[in-house]
Design a protein around this motif. Structure first.
Motif, short mmCIF file in Angstrom:
data_model
loop_
_atom_site.label_atom_id
_atom_site.label_comp_id
_atom_site.label_asym_id
_atom_site.label_seq_id
_atom_site.Cartn_x
_atom_site.Cartn_y
_atom_site.Cartn_z
N ARG A 1 -17.15 -52.68 -18.62
CA ARG A 1 -17.93 -51.86 -19.56
C ARG A 1 -18.57 -50.67 -18.86
NH1 ARG A 1 -17.91 -54.72 -24.33
NH2 ARG A 1 -17.78 -56.98 -24.11
N THR A 2 -18.60 -50.69 -17.52
CA THR A 2 -19.08 -49.54 -16.76
C THR A 2 -18.32 -48.28 -17.14
OG1 THR A 2 -19.57 -51.02 -14.90
CG2 THR A 2 -19.40 -48.64 -14.40
N THR B 1 -16.88 -47.56 -20.06
CA THR B 1 -16.82 -47.26 -21.49
C THR B 1 -17.80 -46.11 -21.77
OG1 THR B 1 -18.55 -48.89 -21.99
CG2 THR B 1 -16.24 -49.63 -22.12
N SER B 2 -17.60 -45.43 -22.90
CA SER B 2 -18.47 -44.28 -23.19
C SER B 2 -19.12 -44.38 -24.57
CB SER B 2 -17.64 -42.99 -23.11
OG SER B 2 -16.47 -43.13 -23.89
N ARG C 1 -20.11 -49.90 -26.02
CA ARG C 1 -19.41 -50.21 -24.76
C ARG C 1 -18.15 -51.05 -25.04
NH1 ARG C 1 -23.29 -52.09 -20.17
NH2 ARG C 1 -22.03 -50.63 -18.94
N PRO D 1 -10.85 -47.70 -20.49
CA PRO D 1 -11.74 -48.30 -19.49
C PRO D 1 -10.96 -48.85 -18.30
CG PRO D 1 -12.32 -49.06 -21.71
CD PRO D 1 -11.02 -48.32 -21.83
#
Ligand SMILES: Nc1ccccc1-c1cnco1
Length: 204
Positions: A5-6, A8-9, A13, A32
């Motif tokens: 999820r880091t 994702t925008s 997320r 992602p």
């Protein structure tokens, strides 16, 4: 360990979406994954998957010889195929299956693969001889093992193992391995190197 999820925008997320072509469940989105794999750099990408090549001890040895392994843990119905294809354009990719059963995701499979691989690394096992005698190392299942006491619940350890005759013991263990493998894993027998079966073994 990286949290997908880091990369994702959106506010939620989101890492999954509905499958093109319809069907049940959700598919992991490519964006992602693509950015995550870009971030962790090149190596050999190992993707546990129910549609992967069966993972074997030989694969464990091959992976143990590599410098950089990257493990991708898929969930849901799987990872968008373009992630695998894109990664394969710039690094080796191995999709591997641990068996014909269904898991929630690749995480537990990665733990199994990591143990199978790391135990082969120099210095990890106290007794390196264990690596040569264990099941699957020589293409056969290991013979039965026993320890003290010599008698337990009216069951005796096979006399041969207490004879001190190491030649006969080695022969007994080989025979037991062949019998056990033939009974439980005919597939392994089929690929067992016939050249190492001497004439006496062929009668087994
Ligand atoms: N079922 C799965 C779901 C997700 C990731 C791996 C697997 C897997 C690997 N080996 C067997 O199943």
């Amino acid at each position: 360990m990286h949290d997908l999820r880091t990369w994702t925008s959106d506010v939620h997320r989101t890492v999954d979406d509905t499958p093109y072509g319809g069907g049940p469940g959700m598919v992991m989105r490519p964006e992602p994954w693509g950015q995550a794999l870009d971030a962790v750099g090149a190596g050999t990408l190992v993707v546990p998957s129910p549609v992967g090549k069966p993972f074997t001890q030989a694969d464990a040895h091959e992976l143990a010889a590599l410098d950089h392994l990257i493990f991708a843990c898929g969930r849901y119905e799987g990872i968008d195929q373009r992630v695998i294809d894109d990664a394969a354009s710039r690094m080796p990719v191995r999709e591997v299956s641990l068996g014909d059963y269904v898991l929630f995701g690749g995480e537990v499979a990665v733990i199994v693969i990591m143990e199978a691989v790391t135990r082969l690394l120099p210095g990890v096992l106290g007794n390196a001889d264990s690596l040569t005698e264990e099941s699957h190392a020589a293409g056969l299942l290991e013979a039965p093992v026993y320890t003290k006491p010599a008698a337990w619940r009216d069951r005796e350890v096979p006399d041969i193992l207490r004879s001190g005759d190491h030649g006969r013991i080695a022969r007994w263990r080989r025979d037991q391995s062949l019998l056990r493998t033939a009974a439980r894993r005919p597939d392994m027998m089929a690929s067992y190197p016939p050249s190492s079966l001497d004439k006496a073994d062929r009668k087994a």
